[in-house]
Design a protein around this motif. Structure first.
Motif, PDB file in Angstrom:
ATOM      1  N   UNK A   8      16.014-120.706   9.031  1.00  0.00           N
ATOM      2  CA  UNK A   8      16.050-120.799  10.493  1.00  0.00           C
ATOM      3  C   UNK A   8      14.653-120.718  11.101  1.00  0.00           C
ATOM      4  N   UNK A   9      13.948-119.625  10.840  1.00  0.00           N
ATOM      5  CA  UNK A   9      12.608-119.439  11.415  1.00  0.00           C
ATOM      6  C   UNK A   9      11.837-118.431  10.572  1.00  0.00           C
ATOM      7  N   UNK A  10      10.692-118.846  10.065  1.00  0.00           N
ATOM      8  CA  UNK A  10       9.839-117.990   9.244  1.00  0.00           C
ATOM      9  C   UNK A  10      10.647-117.300   8.146  1.00  0.00           C
ATOM     10  N   UNK A  11      10.982-116.005   8.352  1.00  0.00           N
ATOM     11  CA  UNK A  11      11.672-115.241   7.311  1.00  0.00           C
ATOM     12  C   UNK A  11      13.191-115.227   7.490  1.00  0.00           C
ATOM     13  N   UNK A  12      13.689-115.839   8.562  1.00  0.00           N
ATOM     14  CA  UNK A  12      15.116-115.774   8.864  1.00  0.00           C
ATOM     15  C   UNK A  12      15.890-116.830   8.068  1.00  0.00           C
ATOM     16  N   UNK A  13      16.995-116.406   7.456  1.00  0.00           N
ATOM     17  CA  UNK A  13      17.816-117.292   6.656  1.00  0.00           C
ATOM     18  C   UNK A  13      19.284-117.143   7.083  1.00  0.00           C
ATOM     19  N   UNK A  14      20.101-118.147   6.694  1.00  0.00           N
ATOM     20  CA  UNK A  14      21.524-118.078   6.996  1.00  0.00           C
ATOM     21  C   UNK A  14      22.310-118.679   5.833  1.00  0.00           C
ATOM     22  N   UNK A  15      23.363-118.009   5.435  1.00  0.00           N
ATOM     23  CA  UNK A  15      24.275-118.550   4.432  1.00  0.00           C
ATOM     24  C   UNK A  15      25.694-118.374   4.951  1.00  0.00           C
ATOM     25  N   UNK A  16      26.588-119.227   4.479  1.00  0.00           N
ATOM     26  CA  UNK A  16      27.991-119.149   4.884  1.00  0.00           C
ATOM     27  C   UNK A  16      28.788-118.472   3.780  1.00  0.00           C
ATOM     28  N   UNK A  17      29.608-117.517   4.178  1.00  0.00           N
ATOM     29  CA  UNK A  17      30.462-116.785   3.240  1.00  0.00           C
ATOM     30  C   UNK A  17      31.912-117.132   3.530  1.00  0.00           C
ATOM     31  N   UNK A  18      32.682-117.390   2.497  1.00  0.00           N
ATOM     32  CA  UNK A  18      34.102-117.677   2.680  1.00  0.00           C
ATOM     33  C   UNK A  18      34.940-116.670   1.905  1.00  0.00           C
ATOM     34  N   UNK A  19      36.033-116.251   2.537  1.00  0.00           N
ATOM     35  CA  UNK A  19      36.960-115.308   1.916  1.00  0.00           C
ATOM     36  C   UNK A  19      38.348-115.918   1.903  1.00  0.00           C
ATOM     37  N   UNK A  20      39.041-115.746   0.813  1.00  0.00           N
ATOM     38  CA  UNK A  20      40.422-116.240   0.713  1.00  0.00           C
ATOM     39  C   UNK A  20      41.350-115.291   1.464  1.00  0.00           C
ATOM     40  N   UNK A  21      42.094-115.840   2.412  1.00  0.00           N
ATOM     41  CA  UNK A  21      42.998-115.020   3.214  1.00  0.00           C
ATOM     42  C   UNK A  21      44.015-114.304   2.338  1.00  0.00           C
ATOM     43  N   UNK A  22      44.453-114.963   1.259  1.00  0.00           N
ATOM     44  CA  UNK A  22      45.447-114.352   0.359  1.00  0.00           C
ATOM     45  C   UNK A  22      44.890-113.103  -0.302  1.00  0.00           C
ATOM     46  N   UNK A  23      43.599-113.162  -0.713  1.00  0.00           N
ATOM     47  CA  UNK A  23      42.973-111.994  -1.345  1.00  0.00           C
ATOM     48  C   UNK A  23      42.889-110.823  -0.369  1.00  0.00           C
ATOM     49  N   UNK A  24      42.577-111.159   0.886  1.00  0.00           N
ATOM     50  CA  UNK A  24      42.474-110.105   1.906  1.00  0.00           C
ATOM     51  C   UNK A  24      43.847-109.474   2.135  1.00  0.00           C
ATOM     52  N   UNK A  25      44.863-110.311   2.271  1.00  0.00           N
ATOM     53  CA  UNK A  25      46.216-109.786   2.527  1.00  0.00           C
ATOM     54  C   UNK A  25      46.698-108.916   1.377  1.00  0.00           C
ATOM     55  N   UNK A  26      46.407-109.350   0.152  1.00  0.00           N
ATOM     56  CA  UNK A  26      46.821-108.567  -1.023  1.00  0.00           C
ATOM     57  C   UNK A  26      46.161-107.195  -1.029  1.00  0.00           C
ATOM     58  N   UNK A  27      44.846-107.160  -0.720  1.00  0.00           N
ATOM     59  CA  UNK A  27      44.119-105.894  -0.720  1.00  0.00           C
ATOM     60  C   UNK A  27      44.573-104.992   0.428  1.00  0.00           C
ATOM     61  N   UNK A  28      44.868-105.606   1.585  1.00  0.00           N
ATOM     62  CA  UNK A  28      45.352-104.818   2.722  1.00  0.00           C
ATOM     63  C   UNK A  28      46.690-104.173   2.376  1.00  0.00           C
ATOM     64  N   UNK A  29      47.577-104.955   1.788  1.00  0.00           N
ATOM     65  CA  UNK A  29      48.887-104.441   1.413  1.00  0.00           C
ATOM     66  C   UNK A  29      48.764-103.308   0.403  1.00  0.00           C
ATOM     67  N   UNK A  30      47.861-103.459  -0.562  1.00  0.00           N
ATOM     68  CA  UNK A  30      47.657-102.427  -1.576  1.00  0.00           C
ATOM     69  C   UNK A  30      47.155-101.131  -0.956  1.00  0.00           C
ATOM     70  N   UNK A  31      46.206-101.242  -0.036  1.00  0.00           N
ATOM     71  CA  UNK A  31      45.645-100.039   0.603  1.00  0.00           C
ATOM     72  C   UNK A  31      46.674 -99.359   1.507  1.00  0.00           C
ATOM     73  N   UNK A  32      47.499-100.169   2.192  1.00  0.00           N
ATOM     74  CA  UNK A  32      48.509 -99.578   3.068  1.00  0.00           C
ATOM     75  C   UNK A  32      49.549 -98.807   2.251  1.00  0.00           C
ATOM     76  N   UNK A  33      49.892 -99.331   1.061  1.00  0.00           N
ATOM     77  CA  UNK A  33      50.847 -98.636   0.195  1.00  0.00           C
ATOM     78  C   UNK A  33      50.299 -97.286  -0.254  1.00  0.00           C
ATOM     79  N   UNK A  34      49.012 -97.255  -0.599  1.00  0.00           N
ATOM     80  CA  UNK A  34      48.376 -95.990  -0.973  1.00  0.00           C
ATOM     81  C   UNK A  34      48.345 -95.025   0.202  1.00  0.00           C
TER      82      UNK A  34
END
Length: 436
Positions: A8-34
């Motif tokens: 972007x500018x001098x030392x500034x950088x940008x990257x795109x991160x993607x997360x699978x919604x299914x992975x998030x839902x699975x982890x949320x469900x697991x934590x809620x059960x605990x």
């Protein structure tokens, strides 16, 4: 998977991160059960709270935590994949456009800069030295005498002179009106030692006990009391008591009182010289280190990450609050100290740190074990039980880290002085000791 890094500018950088919604839902469900095993709710036994209730109350919070954790992991993997040295924490914002079943985020951050150090042979450094003279020892002896002086009341006919301790009542007025800090009763000060403004001391000098006098006094324009700076006041002063000071003789009793085992004046002067030489060495080293570091930075080219400057400024704010706390200031930890006040100083510190780190890396100037040991032993010599001090340092990682930092700075200083154009200058003892 290759990571696309956008500059972007001098030392500034940008990257795109993607997360699978299914992975998030699975982890949320697991934590809620605990979480459901320990959640308490009226009307339900522990561990028997319905999942629907747990999800309704804690679902949003758990999802936020899961997404944050997943983003942290994804960012670390992406930064490592792209071989990036990230400076500070990334700023992450969710993107509207994302693939089906995915969440996309932009991570904006800074990277550590490339540090280019020029030819140090072209740098100019003034290296100072100083000696402990007999005159310096004499002055120190006088200071020690004054610290142990006593006072005896003068006779009624005696007048106040330099060296006397006077007790006075005074009241000052500006244009006939009293002002804050302009009045005191039973106030003591030593004449001739600069504790009061010269005009005030001049007025009191020559007065007798019981005598009163009115005199004008012009406050300097740069006086620390802003309300009266540059103004003229009329003071009424009454001398209540005059005491002559008595300085102890420099003899065996004096030496023993100062903890000199041999009890001789010669041993006292030798001890003073040893302590002064230690202080001179410390100040000379600090002054030369500062000059060497300034020369190093002047030959370096780099961009400084804003995130590191902000972090350093925040640390300086925390240190300032801690200092206020030690002084007994109430609610010091809540003191409104803007980080911007420290930005300039923080930038200098970060810049120097980056340049020093590069010089150390490229020239193998790391602290060696024998250097650490030697430095600790040198420090310990100023204590009664050196061996205990050495053990105290060696037993704590944080203290050893501080020692290592000092040794590295010394290595860097010696390296620079060995390369630069050095001009030697002998500093008078008093000038060196007057340096902050």
């Amino acid at each position: 998977m290759a990571v696309t890094v956008e500059t972007l500018e001098k030392l500034e950088r940008r990257i795109t991160l993607t997360l699978a919604a299914a992975d998030i839902n699975t982890e949320v469900e697991s934590r809620l059960k605990k979480l459901a095993r320990t959640v308490k709710a009226d009307g339900f036994r522990p561990g028997k709270v319905p999942m629907s209730f747990v999800a309704q109350r804690y679902g949003a919070q758990v999802q936020y935590e899961v997404v944050n954790d997943k983003l942290g992991e994804a960012f670390t993997v992406a930064a490592n994949e792209a071989k990036l040295r990230v400076a500070g924490m990334p700023s992450i914002a969710q993107k509207d456009a994302a693939g089906e079943g995915e969440l996309a985020f932009d991570a904006t951050f800074e990277v550590y800069p490339e540090v280019k150090i020029g030819d140090l042979a072209e740098a100019e450094v003034e290296r100072v030295a100083a000696e402990v003279t007999e005159e310096a020892i004499d002055k120190t002896v006088e200071i020690l005498r004054k610290q142990r002086r006593s006072f005896a009341q003068r006779g009624a006919a005696d007048v106040a002179a330099d060296g006397d301790r006077v007790t006075i009542d005074f009241e000052g007025k500006i244009d006939g009106e009293p002002f804050a800090g302009g009045k005191a009763d039973g106030f003591q000060f030593l004449l001739g030692e600069g504790q009061m403004l010269e005009a005030f001391e001049k007025a009191v000098r020559g007065m007798k006990a019981g005598e009163s006098k009115t005199f004008p006094l012009a406050f300097p324009a740069d006086y620390h009391g802003k309300d009266v700076a540059g103004k003229e006041a009329d003071f009424l002063v009454t001398v209540k008591k005059i005491e002559a000071q008595h300085l102890p003789e420099v003899n065996e009793a004096f030496a023993k009182a100062l903890g000199i085992k041999e009890g001789t004046v010669e041993a006292l002067r030798a001890d003073i010289k040893k302590n002064l030489e230690r202080e001179v060495k410390f100040r000379v080293l600090a002054k030369n280190k500062g000059a060497a570091m300034d020369a190093l930075v002047s030959k370096a080219e780099l961009d400084v990450p804003k995130a590191l400057i902000a972090g350093e400024a925040e640390r300086m704010v925390a240190n300032a609050r801690e200092d206020l706390k030690k002084r007994g200031i109430k609610d010091a930890d809540k003191a409104p100290i803007p980080a911007e006040l420290f930005n300039e100083q923080a930038e200098k510190r970060v810049r120097l740190g980056l340049v020093v780190a590069e010089l150390v890396r490229s020239n193998n100037l790391q602290a060696k074990p024998e250097q650490l040991q030697a430095h600790i032993e040198e420090i310990s010599q100023s204590y009664e039980k050196p061996a205990e001090v050495v053990r105290w340092y060696l037993s704590d990682r944080e203290r050893m880290a501080e020692v290592e930092a000092v040794v590295i700075e010394n290595n860097v200083t010696e390296f620079i002085l060995g390369k630069a154009k050095v001009t030697d200058k002998q500093l008078p003892f008093d000038e060196l000791m007057a340096t902050a």
